[in-house]
Design a protein around this motif. Structure first.
Motif, mmCIF file in Angstrom:
data_model
loop_
_atom_site.group_PDB
_atom_site.id
_atom_site.type_symbol
_atom_site.label_atom_id
_atom_site.label_comp_id
_atom_site.label_asym_id
_atom_site.label_seq_id
_atom_site.Cartn_x
_atom_site.Cartn_y
_atom_site.Cartn_z
ATOM 1 N N SER A 81 0.848 -1.190 0.000
ATOM 2 C CA SER A 81 0.000 0.000 0.000
ATOM 3 C C SER A 81 0.883 1.240 0.000
ATOM 4 C CB SER A 81 -0.906 0.031 1.243
ATOM 5 O OG SER A 81 -1.766 -1.078 1.291
ATOM 6 N N THR A 82 0.336 2.319 -0.485
ATOM 7 C CA THR A 82 0.981 3.627 -0.419
ATOM 8 C C THR A 82 0.130 4.537 0.462
ATOM 9 O OG1 THR A 82 1.930 3.387 -2.631
ATOM 10 C CG2 THR A 82 1.786 5.620 -1.734
ATOM 11 N N VAL A 83 0.780 5.190 1.429
ATOM 12 C CA VAL A 83 0.077 6.096 2.348
ATOM 13 C C VAL A 83 0.503 7.521 2.033
ATOM 14 C CG1 VAL A 83 -0.327 6.719 4.752
ATOM 15 C CG2 VAL A 83 -0.042 4.310 4.121
ATOM 16 N N LYS A 84 -0.488 8.404 1.785
ATOM 17 C CA LYS A 84 -0.197 9.794 1.405
ATOM 18 C C LYS A 84 -0.862 10.756 2.371
ATOM 19 C CE LYS A 84 0.083 8.681 -3.542
ATOM 20 N NZ LYS A 84 -0.424 9.002 -4.906
ATOM 21 N N ASP A 85 -0.272 11.955 2.476
ATOM 22 C CA ASP A 85 -0.886 12.995 3.287
ATOM 23 C C ASP A 85 -1.885 13.786 2.438
ATOM 24 O OD1 ASP A 85 0.517 14.819 1.713
ATOM 25 O OD2 ASP A 85 2.110 15.110 3.186
ATOM 26 N N GLY A 86 -2.427 14.859 3.021
ATOM 27 C CA GLY A 86 -3.458 15.633 2.323
ATOM 28 C C GLY A 86 -2.980 16.313 1.068
ATOM 29 N N THR A 87 -1.662 16.487 0.939
ATOM 30 C CA THR A 87 -1.131 17.136 -0.261
ATOM 31 C C THR A 87 -0.798 16.136 -1.361
ATOM 32 O OG1 THR A 87 1.197 17.000 0.444
ATOM 33 C CG2 THR A 87 -0.106 18.872 1.251
ATOM 34 N N GLY A 88 -0.957 14.831 -1.064
ATOM 35 C CA GLY A 88 -0.633 13.803 -2.042
ATOM 36 C C GLY A 88 0.781 13.278 -1.942
ATOM 37 N N ALA A 89 1.554 13.792 -0.981
ATOM 38 C CA ALA A 89 2.930 13.316 -0.785
ATOM 39 C C ALA A 89 2.937 12.009 0.016
ATOM 40 C CB ALA A 89 3.750 14.382 -0.063
ATOM 41 N N VAL A 90 3.849 11.115 -0.336
ATOM 42 C CA VAL A 90 3.980 9.841 0.365
ATOM 43 C C VAL A 90 4.532 10.087 1.763
ATOM 44 C CG1 VAL A 90 5.123 7.589 0.372
ATOM 45 C CG2 VAL A 90 4.296 8.579 -1.773
ATOM 46 N N ILE A 91 3.897 9.501 2.766
ATOM 47 C CA ILE A 91 4.320 9.676 4.153
ATOM 48 C C ILE A 91 5.339 8.611 4.526
ATOM 49 C CG2 ILE A 91 3.577 9.651 6.566
ATOM 50 C CD1 ILE A 91 0.902 10.664 5.729
ATOM 51 N N GLY A 92 6.465 9.046 5.032
ATOM 52 C CA GLY A 92 7.411 8.149 5.689
ATOM 53 C C GLY A 92 7.895 6.984 4.853
ATOM 54 N N GLY A 93 7.933 7.120 3.540
ATOM 55 C CA GLY A 93 8.426 6.026 2.715
ATOM 56 C C GLY A 93 7.467 4.870 2.579
ATOM 57 N N ILE A 94 6.209 5.047 3.020
ATOM 58 C CA ILE A 94 5.224 3.967 2.916
ATOM 59 C C ILE A 94 4.689 3.962 1.489
ATOM 60 C CG2 ILE A 94 3.214 2.885 3.955
ATOM 61 C CD1 ILE A 94 5.586 3.362 5.849
ATOM 62 N N ARG A 95 5.471 3.390 0.615
ATOM 63 C CA ARG A 95 5.162 3.352 -0.803
ATOM 64 C C ARG A 95 5.121 1.894 -1.268
ATOM 65 N NH1 ARG A 95 6.201 7.314 -4.543
ATOM 66 N NH2 ARG A 95 7.701 8.348 -3.140
ATOM 67 N N GLU A 96 4.140 1.539 -2.044
ATOM 68 C CA GLU A 96 4.032 0.172 -2.549
ATOM 69 C C GLU A 96 5.338 -0.246 -3.230
ATOM 70 O OE1 GLU A 96 1.168 -2.555 -5.479
ATOM 71 O OE2 GLU A 96 0.755 -0.412 -5.191
ATOM 72 N N GLY A 97 5.863 -1.387 -2.815
ATOM 73 C CA GLY A 97 7.113 -1.883 -3.362
ATOM 74 C C GLY A 97 8.327 -1.562 -2.533
ATOM 75 N N ASN A 98 8.233 -0.586 -1.604
ATOM 76 C CA ASN A 98 9.349 -0.304 -0.710
ATOM 77 C C ASN A 98 9.506 -1.421 0.319
ATOM 78 O OD1 ASN A 98 10.236 2.025 -1.874
ATOM 79 N ND2 ASN A 98 9.513 3.400 -0.254
ATOM 80 N N ARG A 99 10.728 -1.594 0.786
ATOM 81 C CA ARG A 99 11.032 -2.666 1.730
ATOM 82 C C ARG A 99 10.528 -2.339 3.136
ATOM 83 N NH1 ARG A 99 17.365 -3.760 1.169
ATOM 84 N NH2 ARG A 99 16.883 -5.037 3.006
ATOM 85 N N LEU A 100 10.129 -3.389 3.880
ATOM 86 C CA LEU A 100 9.868 -3.216 5.297
ATOM 87 C C LEU A 100 11.195 -2.935 5.999
ATOM 88 C CD1 LEU A 100 7.254 -5.995 6.186
ATOM 89 C CD2 LEU A 100 6.914 -3.747 5.168
ATOM 90 N N PRO A 101 11.166 -2.122 7.049
ATOM 91 C CA PRO A 101 12.408 -1.702 7.677
ATOM 92 C C PRO A 101 13.058 -2.787 8.535
ATOM 93 C CG PRO A 101 10.530 -0.778 8.830
ATOM 94 C CD PRO A 101 9.980 -1.452 7.619
ATOM 95 N N SER A 102 14.368 -2.634 8.712
ATOM 96 C CA SER A 102 15.228 -3.376 9.649
ATOM 97 C C SER A 102 15.475 -4.834 9.281
ATOM 98 C CB SER A 102 14.674 -3.302 11.084
ATOM 99 O OG SER A 102 13.588 -4.170 11.279
ATOM 100 N N VAL A 103 15.046 -5.262 8.084
ATOM 101 C CA VAL A 103 15.141 -6.676 7.732
ATOM 102 C C VAL A 103 16.024 -6.857 6.495
ATOM 103 C CG1 VAL A 103 13.858 -8.723 7.040
ATOM 104 C CG2 VAL A 103 12.857 -7.134 8.679
#
Length: 796
Positions: free
Chosen positions: A642-664
């Motif tokens: 999933s991709t999570v965006k703020d009210g301006t349409g910007a992706v929040i905190g790198g939560i973009r579809e296809g990005n890696r889960l952290p620390s692994v």
């Protein structure tokens, strides 16, 4: 990156791929083994609440035995993890390790997130001891084994086991047996810091129906981080520490069908600092002109105040077993008391705010200490009934209850701060924002938690010929009440009470097919869960308007759930054993942690969809009499869907579809070889070598965006313009750890082990931390350097 470095990494990747290929071809290798080789020892585990061998457990599990622990020189779970496929440990200091299994990870959980729940359940025998970031580092002395159960274990082990479960299994009291062991160690950390330990255990029969087992230990850790201080001073090895404690357990068996095991465990951990290597500090950087320019080096940090960590843990539990004939009734009652105190130098944090507020330089450099304390009392009760017969139908049913009272306090004592506050912002300002807290502390928070959980669980399996089917489930009901009160110049002046609750059902289904006497195939579908909670309010006075708008809407977060689907093989051919699995995990509402920009706050929010999938395997082989090898590895994809965006349409905190889960890491593998033989009459000698490769990782999901990252302090302090960036590559590089050990085991009970861990002194970067979004300081948590030591053990 240089060409030589690229070639080195390429060679490492090829070697790792070759090793994993060998692992996956293990069944073919097994068939080629000679029939006369000595069989590998069977390991009995209790992962299904009943005794069974690892080969008979119908899902993926690893067990490190007492001999494995002794021969490797391991003293922490991190040491053991190098031989466990899919297990990842972030060492954030004594008593502060973070565990993930199979890539299920929310990223770095930090000291001021008391409401976050753990993703891997940790047990000491039958008692749950997990506590998010502060799960106790259990001493490995006098353990029978350490079990790693991969994949969600929600049916039998409940919340907190969404990724898997770690179980420390201690040696139990024995009736009619006099035995004991004494152990002494001396070691050298990083070439100049001495450490060591003394440990002892004894088993004594008190009568023919009562026995006692007592364990005691004292460990001193050598430090390896140097702290630069004001006036050009340098204090070496500031993160040294100690661990002391013991346990005493009694076995009371008045009849052959009934026994009681009361036990008390106590442990103290002390650390004089943290394994933080800084790359930027407000008070120590290359941009200042009116202050000395300082370039911080490897394993260095800058402090105005000393730091410390203290953890006192008391566990009292009572296990009772009653044989009912065809079934056994087990009761486990446990009580845990924890007192944790974390003292961190927060001078750079408070100083950065003072710069923003226009305070004079004398206020910016005021020493400031952030004091976090946790007082916890936890009561749990489990009652279960399990079949004990040999028939085709086996079952276990039970109930569970827990109550947790936890009080988290945070203070920021900064002597002299109120005078500057009133001088700059107006007389009476400091008193007006105190909200009942004491003065000269610009941030204060009081958070009492009341957490209750009830559950009913059951599991049954039926064997028909070579096929065994298992079905189980757990119903849980959870509630949490939290008060939040804050005060001080940096706080909002909150005084609120939040409540959250949830309930649900987590099923599990397994099929096991015994294809032959040596090969079994397993399949599983199971659901796990992680309880939700409530975020602390943002520190609005510290936030930019943009950060307040972006992160201010994330108050509560829901339960995290996942479905795990896997297929596996367990095989054994003479002296060769290969266990492997492929898996896919579908995650809903993944709880992800990220920094709230400049707010000096961290928030947890739910990502609608994510997944992990991979392959893992473990091979042990006795190639010849006295020659054993082991290979374990995992290849993993863990990504957001999933991709999570703020009210301006910007992706929040790198939560973009296809990005890696952290620390692994995507790939990790370990290889070990042990050669043993009789060196003289009555003495067996051995040599053991191991290498662990851990692939690259990201601390937080956002680290994948705009990387390498330019951090600009924007703070004109000490002659700095505030415009010179600090560029950091936020991809934590892969690393290799090589360990060697040699020993002699004599028939008279004397064992001597010499070891060198991290032979090539790899400086492993484990996680990245940015204080106040990088405006105060930037640093890495780093692993231990080379440690050489000798251990002498006497059994009697």
């Amino acid at each position: 990156m240089t060409i030589a470095t690229s070639r080195l990494r390429a060679r490492r990747a090829l070697l790792g791929g070759a090793a994993l290929s060998t692992l996956l071809l293990a069944p073919a290798l097994a068939a080629a083994q000679q029939a006369d080789q000595t069989a590998v020892e069977e390991i009995i585990v209790t992962a299904t609440k009943r005794d069974a061998t690892i080969q008979d457990i119908p899902f993926s599990i690893n067990a490190q035995t007492e001999k494995d622990i002794q021969r490797s020189g391991a003293v922490t779970l991190e040491d053991l993890s190098r031989n466990v496929a899919g297990l990842t440990i972030q060492n954030l200091g004594p008593g502060q390790s973070q565990v993930s299994v199979r890539g299920v990870s929310a990223g770095q959980v930090v000291r001021d997130q008391p409401g976050v729940k753990e993703q891997v359940g940790v047990y000491l025998d039958e008692s749950v001891i997990s506590l998010s970031l502060f799960t106790p580092d259990v001493d490995l002395f006098d353990l029978n084994r350490v079990e790693t159960l991969r994949g969600p274990q929600g049916t039998l082990f409940g919340s907190g086991s969404v990724g898997g479960t770690i179980r420390y299994i201690t040696n139990q009291p024995k009736l009619g047996v006099n035995e004991g062991v004494f152990e002494a160690n001396a070691n050298l950390t990083g070439g100049d810091a001495f450490g060591g330990h003394v440990k002892g255990a004894v088993n004594l029969p008190i009568s023919d129906k009562v026995a006692m087992r007592a364990v005691g230990y004292l460990t001193r850790y050598g430090g390896f981080i140097d702290a630069r201080k004001e006036g050009g001073k340098v204090e070496e090895n500031v993160n040294s520490g100690s661990r002391r404690g013991g346990r005493i357990a009694f076995l009371i068996q008045p009849t052959e069908t009934f026994n009681l095991t009361p036990r008390v465990v106590y442990q103290e951990i002390r650390a004089n600092g943290f394994n933080r290597q800084e790359v930027f500090n407000l008070f120590a950087n290359n941009n200042t002109t009116t202050r000395p320019r300082i370039q911080l080096g490897e394993r260095e940090q800058y402090l105005l105040l000393d730091e410390s960590f203290a953890d006192n843990t008391l566990l009292a539990d009572l296990t009772a077993n009653l044989d009912l004939g065809g079934a056994s009734l087990t009761s486990v009652t446990s009580y845990i008391s924890r007192d944790i105190a974390v003292n961190r130098d927060a001078s750079a944090l408070s100083g950065s705010v003072s710069v923003d507020l226009g305070f004079p330089a004398a206020a910016v450099t005021l020493p400031s200490k952030l004091v976090d304390t946790t007082d916890l009392e936890q009561f749990t009760q489990e009652l279960r009934l399990a079949s004990t017969g040999d028939g085709p139908l086996q079952w276990v049913v039970g109930g569970f209850y827990s109550k947790v009272d936890r009080v988290y306090n945070q203070r920021l004592p900064t002597p002299g701060y109120d005078a500057y506050t009133d001088a700059v912002l107006g007389a009476g300002t400091s008193a007006a924002v105190a909200n009942g807290f004491s003065g000269n502390s610009p941030y204060n928070a009081y958070l009492p938690y009341d957490i209750k959980q009830k559950a009913l669980f059951g599991e049954l399996n039926y064997t028909l010929g070579k096929l065994t089917a298992t079905a189980g489930g757990r119903y849980y009901d959870f509630s949490e009440t939290r008060q939040f009160k804050s005060g001080g110049l940096f706080a909002n002046g909150d005084n609120r009470t939040d409540k959250t609750s949830s309930d649900g059902f987590t099923p599990r289904f397994l099929l096991s097919y015994e294809a032959s006497d040596t090969v079994t195939f397993n399949a599983q579908a199971s659901k796990g869960f992680r309880l939700g909670g409530v975020n602390d309010p943002l520190n609005i006075p510290l936030c930019s308007a943009q950060d307040a708008a972006i992160f201010g809407g994330y108050q509560s977060y829901n339960d995290e759930t996942l479905w795990n689907y896997e297929g596996g093989i367990k095989s054994r051919f003479g002296g060769v054993r290969f266990n492997g699995a492929v898996f896919y995990t579908d995650i809903k509402n993944l709880q992800t942690t990220l920094d709230a920009g400049s707010c000096s706050s961290r928030v947890v929010f739910n990502v609608p969809k994510a997944h992990t999938k991979g392959i893992e395997g473990e091979l042990t082989a006795r190639l010849a009499n006295g020659l054993d090898i082991g290979v374990s590895g995992s290849l993993l994809e863990a990504e957001f869907d999933s991709t999570v965006k703020d009210g301006t349409g910007a992706v929040i905190g790198g939560i973009r579809e296809g990005n890696r889960l952290p620390s692994v890491p995507k790939f990790q593998i370990s290889f070990d070889v042990t050669y043993s033989r009789e060196v003289f009459d009555g003495a067996n000698g051995y040599l053991k070598a191991s290498i662990q490769h851990v692939g690259s990782r990201y601390t937080q999901a956002s680290d994948q965006e705009n990387n390498p990252r330019s951090f600009v302090s924007n703070l004109a302090f000490g002659g700095a313009t505030g415009l010179v960036p600090t560029v950091v590559d936020l991809q934590l590089p892969s690393y290799e750890i090589v360990n060697l050990s040699a020993g002699v085991e004599m028939k008279d009970g004397v064992d001597i082990t010499v070891y060198v861990n991290n032979l090539f002194d790899e400086n492993a970067l484990l996680s990245f931390d940015r204080e106040r979004g990088g405006r105060a300081r930037l640093g890495y948590s780093v692993g231990q350097p080379r440690i050489a030591g000798v251990t002498v053990r006497k059994s009697f």
